[in-house]
Design a protein around this motif. Sequence first.
Motif, PDB file in Angstrom:
ATOM      1  N   TYR A   1       0.853  -1.205   0.000  1.00  0.00           N
ATOM      2  CA  TYR A   1       0.000   0.000   0.000  1.00  0.00           C
ATOM      3  C   TYR A   1       0.886   1.251   0.000  1.00  0.00           C
ATOM      4  O   TYR A   1       0.650   2.202  -0.761  1.00  0.00           O
ATOM      5  CB  TYR A   1      -0.916  -0.013   1.221  1.00  0.00           C
ATOM      6  CG  TYR A   1      -1.886   1.158   1.264  1.00  0.00           C
ATOM      7  CD1 TYR A   1      -3.145   1.061   0.683  1.00  0.00           C
ATOM      8  CD2 TYR A   1      -1.535   2.370   1.855  1.00  0.00           C
ATOM      9  CE1 TYR A   1      -4.033   2.129   0.689  1.00  0.00           C
ATOM     10  CE2 TYR A   1      -2.406   3.446   1.867  1.00  0.00           C
ATOM     11  CZ  TYR A   1      -3.652   3.322   1.292  1.00  0.00           C
ATOM     12  OH  TYR A   1      -4.528   4.389   1.300  1.00  0.00           O
ATOM     13  N   ASN A   2       1.900   1.253   0.854  1.00  0.00           N
ATOM     14  CA  ASN A   2       2.835   2.395   0.907  1.00  0.00           C
ATOM     15  C   ASN A   2       3.554   2.564  -0.422  1.00  0.00           C
ATOM     16  O   ASN A   2       3.765   3.690  -0.895  1.00  0.00           O
ATOM     17  CB  ASN A   2       3.854   2.194   2.040  1.00  0.00           C
ATOM     18  CG  ASN A   2       3.416   2.865   3.337  1.00  0.00           C
ATOM     19  OD1 ASN A   2       2.640   3.812   3.322  1.00  0.00           O
ATOM     20  ND2 ASN A   2       3.901   2.361   4.457  1.00  0.00           N
TER      21      ASN A   2
ATOM     22  N   TYR B   1       0.783   3.937  -3.038  1.00  0.00           N
ATOM     23  CA  TYR B   1       0.109   5.223  -2.807  1.00  0.00           C
ATOM     24  C   TYR B   1       0.982   6.269  -2.089  1.00  0.00           C
ATOM     25  O   TYR B   1       0.574   7.423  -1.952  1.00  0.00           O
ATOM     26  CB  TYR B   1      -1.168   4.981  -1.995  1.00  0.00           C
ATOM     27  CG  TYR B   1      -2.127   4.049  -2.684  1.00  0.00           C
ATOM     28  CD1 TYR B   1      -2.957   4.502  -3.711  1.00  0.00           C
ATOM     29  CD2 TYR B   1      -2.190   2.708  -2.318  1.00  0.00           C
ATOM     30  CE1 TYR B   1      -3.836   3.634  -4.355  1.00  0.00           C
ATOM     31  CE2 TYR B   1      -3.069   1.841  -2.954  1.00  0.00           C
ATOM     32  CZ  TYR B   1      -3.885   2.300  -3.977  1.00  0.00           C
ATOM     33  OH  TYR B   1      -4.749   1.448  -4.606  1.00  0.00           O
TER      34      TYR B   1
ATOM     35  N   HIS C   1       3.888   7.342   1.220  1.00  0.00           N
ATOM     36  CA  HIS C   1       3.890   7.323   2.688  1.00  0.00           C
ATOM     37  C   HIS C   1       2.886   8.304   3.279  1.00  0.00           C
ATOM     38  O   HIS C   1       2.379   8.089   4.390  1.00  0.00           O
ATOM     39  CB  HIS C   1       5.299   7.625   3.222  1.00  0.00           C
ATOM     40  CG  HIS C   1       6.263   6.509   2.976  1.00  0.00           C
ATOM     41  ND1 HIS C   1       6.240   5.342   3.716  1.00  0.00           N
ATOM     42  CD2 HIS C   1       7.251   6.356   2.064  1.00  0.00           C
ATOM     43  CE1 HIS C   1       7.186   4.524   3.290  1.00  0.00           C
ATOM     44  NE2 HIS C   1       7.829   5.118   2.273  1.00  0.00           N
ATOM     45  N   ILE C   2       2.591   9.380   2.583  1.00  0.00           N
ATOM     46  CA  ILE C   2       1.601  10.331   3.099  1.00  0.00           C
ATOM     47  C   ILE C   2       0.230   9.662   3.166  1.00  0.00           C
ATOM     48  O   ILE C   2      -0.489   9.757   4.167  1.00  0.00           O
ATOM     49  CB  ILE C   2       1.543  11.594   2.222  1.00  0.00           C
ATOM     50  CG1 ILE C   2       2.868  12.369   2.337  1.00  0.00           C
ATOM     51  CG2 ILE C   2       0.364  12.480   2.640  1.00  0.00           C
ATOM     52  CD1 ILE C   2       2.932  13.603   1.465  1.00  0.00           C
ATOM     53  N   ALA C   3      -0.111   8.941   2.086  1.00  0.00           N
ATOM     54  CA  ALA C   3      -1.372   8.191   2.088  1.00  0.00           C
ATOM     55  C   ALA C   3      -1.330   7.086   3.134  1.00  0.00           C
ATOM     56  O   ALA C   3      -2.338   6.789   3.794  1.00  0.00           O
ATOM     57  CB  ALA C   3      -1.630   7.598   0.697  1.00  0.00           C
TER      58      ALA C   3
ATOM     59  N   LYS D   1      -2.067   8.583   6.510  1.00  0.00           N
ATOM     60  CA  LYS D   1      -3.501   8.876   6.611  1.00  0.00           C
ATOM     61  C   LYS D   1      -4.285   7.596   6.875  1.00  0.00           C
ATOM     62  O   LYS D   1      -5.230   7.569   7.683  1.00  0.00           O
ATOM     63  CB  LYS D   1      -3.984   9.537   5.322  1.00  0.00           C
ATOM     64  CG  LYS D   1      -5.457   9.905   5.353  1.00  0.00           C
ATOM     65  CD  LYS D   1      -5.905  10.538   4.036  1.00  0.00           C
ATOM     66  CE  LYS D   1      -7.404  10.840   4.058  1.00  0.00           C
ATOM     67  NZ  LYS D   1      -7.897  11.406   2.776  1.00  0.00           N
ATOM     68  N   CYS D   2      -3.869   6.531   6.215  1.00  0.00           N
ATOM     69  CA  CYS D   2      -4.522   5.236   6.398  1.00  0.00           C
ATOM     70  C   CYS D   2      -4.381   4.753   7.847  1.00  0.00           C
ATOM     71  O   CYS D   2      -5.353   4.287   8.452  1.00  0.00           O
ATOM     72  CB  CYS D   2      -3.906   4.209   5.447  1.00  0.00           C
ATOM     73  SG  CYS D   2      -4.500   2.523   5.700  1.00  0.00           S
TER      74      CYS D   2
ATOM     75  N   GLU E   1      -6.801   6.611  10.046  1.00  0.00           N
ATOM     76  CA  GLU E   1      -8.195   6.178   9.860  1.00  0.00           C
ATOM     77  C   GLU E   1      -8.443   4.840  10.554  1.00  0.00           C
ATOM     78  O   GLU E   1      -9.493   4.639  11.187  1.00  0.00           O
ATOM     79  CB  GLU E   1      -8.516   6.060   8.370  1.00  0.00           C
ATOM     80  CG  GLU E   1      -8.631   7.399   7.662  1.00  0.00           C
ATOM     81  CD  GLU E   1      -9.168   7.239   6.242  1.00  0.00           C
ATOM     82  OE1 GLU E   1     -10.341   6.821   6.113  1.00  0.00           O
ATOM     83  OE2 GLU E   1      -8.412   7.520   5.297  1.00  0.00           O
TER      84      GLU E   1
ATOM     85  N   ILE F   1     -11.261   1.865   1.737  1.00  0.00           N
ATOM     86  CA  ILE F   1      -9.981   2.499   1.383  1.00  0.00           C
ATOM     87  C   ILE F   1      -9.392   1.747   0.187  1.00  0.00           C
ATOM     88  O   ILE F   1      -9.140   0.541   0.282  1.00  0.00           O
ATOM     89  CB  ILE F   1      -9.008   2.458   2.585  1.00  0.00           C
ATOM     90  CG1 ILE F   1      -9.609   3.204   3.781  1.00  0.00           C
ATOM     91  CG2 ILE F   1      -7.654   3.056   2.197  1.00  0.00           C
ATOM     92  CD1 ILE F   1      -8.791   3.094   5.054  1.00  0.00           C
TER      93      ILE F   1
ATOM     94  N   HIS G   1      -7.237  -0.227  -2.366  1.00  0.00           N
ATOM     95  CA  HIS G   1      -5.955  -0.926  -2.297  1.00  0.00           C
ATOM     96  C   HIS G   1      -5.956  -1.961  -3.418  1.00  0.00           C
ATOM     97  O   HIS G   1      -6.532  -3.051  -3.293  1.00  0.00           O
ATOM     98  CB  HIS G   1      -5.795  -1.586  -0.929  1.00  0.00           C
ATOM     99  CG  HIS G   1      -4.422  -2.161  -0.698  1.00  0.00           C
ATOM    100  ND1 HIS G   1      -3.421  -2.155  -1.659  1.00  0.00           N
ATOM    101  CD2 HIS G   1      -3.876  -2.782   0.395  1.00  0.00           C
ATOM    102  CE1 HIS G   1      -2.342  -2.721  -1.176  1.00  0.00           C
ATOM    103  NE2 HIS G   1      -2.594  -3.129   0.070  1.00  0.00           N
TER     104      HIS G   1
END
Length: 457
Positions: free
Chosen positions: A327-328, A331, A333-335, A338-339, A342, A394, A396
Amino acid sequence: MPPSTTVQRAIAMMSEAKQSCVLIVADQRLLGIFTERDVVKGSANHSLIKTQPLAEVMTQKLITIEVSETNDFFALSRLLSIKKIRHLPVLDKQEQLVGIITPTSIRKLLRPEYLLRYVRAADVMARQVIHGLPDASVMALTKKMAHHRVSCIVIINHQTFVPIGILTERDIVRFQQMNLDLNQTFARDVMSQPLSTMQPQDSLWDVNQRMHELNVRRLVISHPTGKLAGVITQSQMTKMLDPAEMYHVMKQMQETIDRQTSELKQLNQQLQTANLELDQLSKVDELTQIVNRRKLNEFLDQEWSRLGILGKPLSLIMCDIDHFKSYNDLYGHIAGDKCLREIAQTLRKATRRTSDLVARFGGEEFAVVLPNADNNGAERVAKKIIAQIQQLEIPHSSSSANGCLTVSLGAATVIPNQSNSPEMLLQAADRLLYQSKQQGRNRYSLELLAVSPSVAS
């Protein structure tokens, strides 16, 4: 000295001995006194005739004290202050001269360190300082001293108001002994310099020590900027020993102590609050704003002891985000951050009891502690977590669950006792989490841990 002594001889002896007065005596009986101030006054009004005998210029009406009355140190200080004198001759019962008390002799015995340490120079200094300029004649300054009845003139720089020197009564006595023409002698040529000064915030104890070191009877006080602030004399130091003054100072000291005590209490309260906040911050994960592993360990230890006494169950759910590394990578590291936030908030919503704890265990792993929850309660929470994570939807693309991010859980329940530990519960939940991963992710594995036979019996 005998009354027939000339003024010139008296001035010479005062200058040589560095004394502030001459006592006129005949047959051991005190007749009068001739002081530095008399020299200044006579010099100022041109009435000083050096060939005159002391009998014609001495002050005859003197305040004296019997030697038997000198045992009260504070009373002597008070007498000098009330009578505004600097010389107190001491007589015996036959009224014969045996000695003299001055502010100098009192100051030499001055030892109230604790009192003087609490008083600042600014509290007692004379702020209205008689001053002069370096190009003024000594005669002009002598007249100024006589007019204002002061023992010194501070010489200042007329542009900056910074003290640069000083002229004292003793200097005038010395100049007369040297037969200087006071009209043709200027302050800049004879003033005492460089000038040793102190500041208003300095304690009287430090002032007293400096006077001792320099062997002087007065000190000039300067502001931190260097400008003239005031003067402290021995007489002012002696006045501090007046019982009334001491009471005033002690009252100020008490007020200072009370204020400082109050300030210290406030600082301690602020420090305790800051330490509490710091302690709390040290247990909070900066990214997700839920507690970290340190707080998790403390909470587990606390609940393990409490529930062990009560014989109640403790459940722990370990939660891991599926395929989070990819995922990192996909998308960024900022996303990813955020993940994580959440997921943390969703776990909080899934555990509504105030007694439950959600913590970031590390990386993409989270822990949910459920005190007094059996395996059925743990299973309900596990199902709710999986469902609510799916509802977030989310994206992925690497996930096998409809292209949305999922989590895997491992839930373990135990009744705490002395033969096992929180570490055992953590290991069991972690093992069950790994089992969920092995079975395809996006699911939970649940287990009720057996109670030790020794405890069950």
